[in-house]
Write an enzyme that holds these catalytic residues in place. Structure first.
Site, PDB file in Angstrom:
ATOM      1  N   ASP A  94       0.853  -1.185   0.000  1.00  0.00           N
ATOM      2  CA  ASP A  94       0.000   0.000   0.000  1.00  0.00           C
ATOM      3  C   ASP A  94       0.892   1.240   0.000  1.00  0.00           C
ATOM      4  O   ASP A  94       2.109   1.152   0.157  1.00  0.00           O
ATOM      5  CB  ASP A  94      -0.976  -0.022   1.167  1.00  0.00           C
ATOM      6  CG  ASP A  94      -0.295   0.006   2.527  1.00  0.00           C
ATOM      7  OD1 ASP A  94       0.919   0.234   2.582  1.00  0.00           O
ATOM      8  OD2 ASP A  94      -0.987  -0.197   3.523  1.00  0.00           O
ATOM      9  N   SER A  95       0.294   2.398  -0.175  1.00  0.00           N
ATOM     10  CA  SER A  95       1.090   3.605  -0.405  1.00  0.00           C
ATOM     11  C   SER A  95       1.575   4.272   0.868  1.00  0.00           C
ATOM     12  O   SER A  95       2.425   5.155   0.825  1.00  0.00           O
ATOM     13  CB  SER A  95       0.258   4.620  -1.185  1.00  0.00           C
ATOM     14  OG  SER A  95      -0.807   5.100  -0.373  1.00  0.00           O
ATOM     15  N   GLY A  96       1.013   3.885   2.024  1.00  0.00           N
ATOM     16  CA  GLY A  96       1.320   4.567   3.275  1.00  0.00           C
ATOM     17  C   GLY A  96       0.301   5.626   3.627  1.00  0.00           C
ATOM     18  O   GLY A  96       0.308   6.146   4.738  1.00  0.00           O
ATOM     19  N   ASP A 268      -7.877  -7.603   1.575  1.00  0.00           N
ATOM     20  CA  ASP A 268      -6.825  -7.770   2.587  1.00  0.00           C
ATOM     21  C   ASP A 268      -7.343  -7.228   3.908  1.00  0.00           C
ATOM     22  O   ASP A 268      -8.236  -6.369   3.935  1.00  0.00           O
ATOM     23  CB  ASP A 268      -5.559  -6.993   2.196  1.00  0.00           C
ATOM     24  CG  ASP A 268      -5.664  -5.529   2.627  1.00  0.00           C
ATOM     25  OD1 ASP A 268      -5.072  -5.167   3.660  1.00  0.00           O
ATOM     26  OD2 ASP A 268      -6.372  -4.739   1.955  1.00  0.00           O
ATOM     27  N   CYS A 306     -12.156 -28.490  10.143  1.00  0.00           N
ATOM     28  CA  CYS A 306     -10.976 -27.857   9.555  1.00  0.00           C
ATOM     29  C   CYS A 306      -9.820 -28.850   9.512  1.00  0.00           C
ATOM     30  O   CYS A 306      -9.620 -29.626  10.455  1.00  0.00           O
ATOM     31  CB  CYS A 306     -10.578 -26.622  10.376  1.00  0.00           C
ATOM     32  SG  CYS A 306      -9.093 -25.774   9.787  1.00  0.00           S
ATOM     33  N   CYS A 308      -6.540 -27.781   8.959  1.00  0.00           N
ATOM     34  CA  CYS A 308      -5.282 -27.040   9.047  1.00  0.00           C
ATOM     35  C   CYS A 308      -4.346 -27.700  10.050  1.00  0.00           C
ATOM     36  O   CYS A 308      -4.737 -28.561  10.845  1.00  0.00           O
ATOM     37  CB  CYS A 308      -5.540 -25.575   9.427  1.00  0.00           C
ATOM     38  SG  CYS A 308      -5.811 -25.265  11.194  1.00  0.00           S
ATOM     39  N   CYS A 311      -5.539 -27.554  13.713  1.00  0.00           N
ATOM     40  CA  CYS A 311      -6.682 -28.403  14.041  1.00  0.00           C
ATOM     41  C   CYS A 311      -6.352 -29.890  13.937  1.00  0.00           C
ATOM     42  O   CYS A 311      -6.955 -30.713  14.620  1.00  0.00           O
ATOM     43  CB  CYS A 311      -7.863 -28.050  13.144  1.00  0.00           C
ATOM     44  SG  CYS A 311      -8.591 -26.438  13.520  1.00  0.00           S
ATOM     45  N   HIS A 337      -4.560 -20.990  11.991  1.00  0.00           N
ATOM     46  CA  HIS A 337      -5.934 -21.432  11.763  1.00  0.00           C
ATOM     47  C   HIS A 337      -6.760 -20.353  11.065  1.00  0.00           C
ATOM     48  O   HIS A 337      -7.472 -20.635  10.090  1.00  0.00           O
ATOM     49  CB  HIS A 337      -6.611 -21.828  13.080  1.00  0.00           C
ATOM     50  CG  HIS A 337      -8.080 -22.038  12.921  1.00  0.00           C
ATOM     51  ND1 HIS A 337      -8.612 -23.203  12.418  1.00  0.00           N
ATOM     52  CD2 HIS A 337      -9.141 -21.196  13.123  1.00  0.00           C
ATOM     53  CE1 HIS A 337      -9.926 -23.092  12.331  1.00  0.00           C
ATOM     54  NE2 HIS A 337     -10.269 -21.887  12.755  1.00  0.00           N
TER      55      HIS A 337
END
Length: 379
Positions: A94-96, A268, A306, A308, A311, A337
């Site tokens: 991102d640009s800040g 995001d 799940c 992952c 888990c 997770h």
């Protein structure tokens, strides 16, 4: 050569959501997608290898924070952000601009840029479109963001109109200052708050500059969910169909699905990593605060649906013990997770689009997660 291109694969017949693929100098990724946030060139507590395990193909880093620490010159000497952090997938910076407006109480906006104080030590700093481009060129991310003003919510129409016009002028300066256009793609950011006429004005201004992608900014800043959805419904149809669309700062499961339905490709947010450090987990049946006392003797996984790493191997009781004891491994497990959960959710969204059933998927997911309950808790 255009470094960032978008390939539209399919449109969902139920909702109009887009299944696509974004091509970058460091690989391609399927959309809609969620990008884990690695503010300081690291996704908190996660290794790049773990992110690859959970099929993250693009992550986000922060221009403002990396400018302050360690400095873009050091990252440039290291060979760029990819080599510095040992990540061979795509990176967006991102640009800040958001940090300038959110972290500093003392700031002055002028046509040239923004005067403000370093949130770490109080030093006076100045960030302009040209400086934001120079820093991001040195960082070497695949996708860069134009420097824009991030107005507060709510803001008057008069203030927002002035802000939109300034953002357009700054966007043009960003394009002129971009030193590596054949290697790094630069996205413009559509602003305008909740005002339909200003969103149209901002979108038209930026489309005329022909960016390789467009972000929708100024949302997820405190406005109600229905306002965000309404703004998306009027904004995304204004954007080119052959370029990626990025909704900034959104990461709750319901907003990811609602955003995809309204034509967004990229998302995001720090949400999954931030709440993980408080012991809060996203599960297929809703929000679970694993540090709560009722899980002290609960030897089930965080989410029985799940697969992952956390888990498959550890219980709620063990993870609660770690989190309550401030053990880093506990935060690593909850973070793993949550990121896995959102990345898997976006895989399910893409599968639903492919099968023309995203509307049905939303209904099923919201019901199972608990979003349809009158007392539903969000994040």
């Amino acid at each position: 050569m255009v470094p960032i291109t978008y390939e539209l694969i399919k449109t969902d017949k139920q909702t109009g959501a887009r299944l696509g693929r974004v091509h970058t100098p460091h690989g391609s990724f399927d959309t809609p997608t969620f990008m884990p946030v690695g503010t300081l060139a690291t996704v908190k507590t996660m290794s790049p290898e773990e992110l690859q395990e959970m099929n993250a193909n693009i992550i986000l880093s922060n221009t403002y924070h990396l400018w302050l620490r360690p400095g873009e010159d050091i990252i440039r000497e290291a060979g760029g952000l990819h080599k510095f952090m040992n990540w061979d997938g795509a990176i967006l910076t991102d640009s800040g601009g958001f940090q300038v407006f959110s972290l500093s109480d003392m700031r002055e906006i002028v046509e040239e840029g923004v005067h403000f104080r370093n949130h770490l030590n109080g030093d006076k700093l100045f960030l302009s479109p040209e400086k934001a481009m120079q820093i991001q060129n040195d960082l070497g991310a695949d996708i860069m963001m134009a420097f824009d003003e991030c107005p507060p919510f709510p803001a008057t129409h008069e203030y927002m109109k002035s802000s939109v016009e300034r953002t357009a002028r700054w966007a043009e300066r960003c394009l002129e200052a971009h030193g590596r256009p054949d290697e790094q793609g630069l996205f413009g950011i559509v602003q305008g708050g909740e005002y339909e006429d200003l969103r149209k004005q901002s979108a038209n201004d930026l489309i005329s500059l022909d960016f390789p992608g467009y972000a929708i900014g100024g949302l997820s800043v405190g406005e109600p969910k229905d306002v965000m959805n309404r703004v998306l419904e009027l904004t995304t149809p204004l954007l080119p169909t052959d370029k990626p669309r990025y909704l900034m700062g959104v990461g709750s499961p319901d907003s990811l699905i609602d955003g995809a339905i309204r034509g967004v490709d990229m998302f995001d947010c720090v949400l999954p990593t931030r709440i993980a450090r408080n012991g809060t987990c996203m599960t297929s049946t809703g929000r679970l605060v694993v540090r709560n006392a009722k899980f002290a003797r609960d030897f089930r996984p965080i989410d029985e649906n799940c697969d992952c790493y956390a888990c498959r191997n550890y219980s709620r009781a063990y993870i609660r013990h770690l989190v309550k004891s401030n053990e880093t491994f506990g935060f690593r497990l909850t973070t793993y997770h949550n990121l896995h959960f959102l990345l898997k959710l976006m895989e399910q969204v893409r599968a639903a689009i492919r099968e023309d059933r995203l509307g049905d998927f939303k209904e099923e997911f919201f019901e199972q997660y608990g979003f349809n309950k009158p007392d539903a808790k969000n994040f």
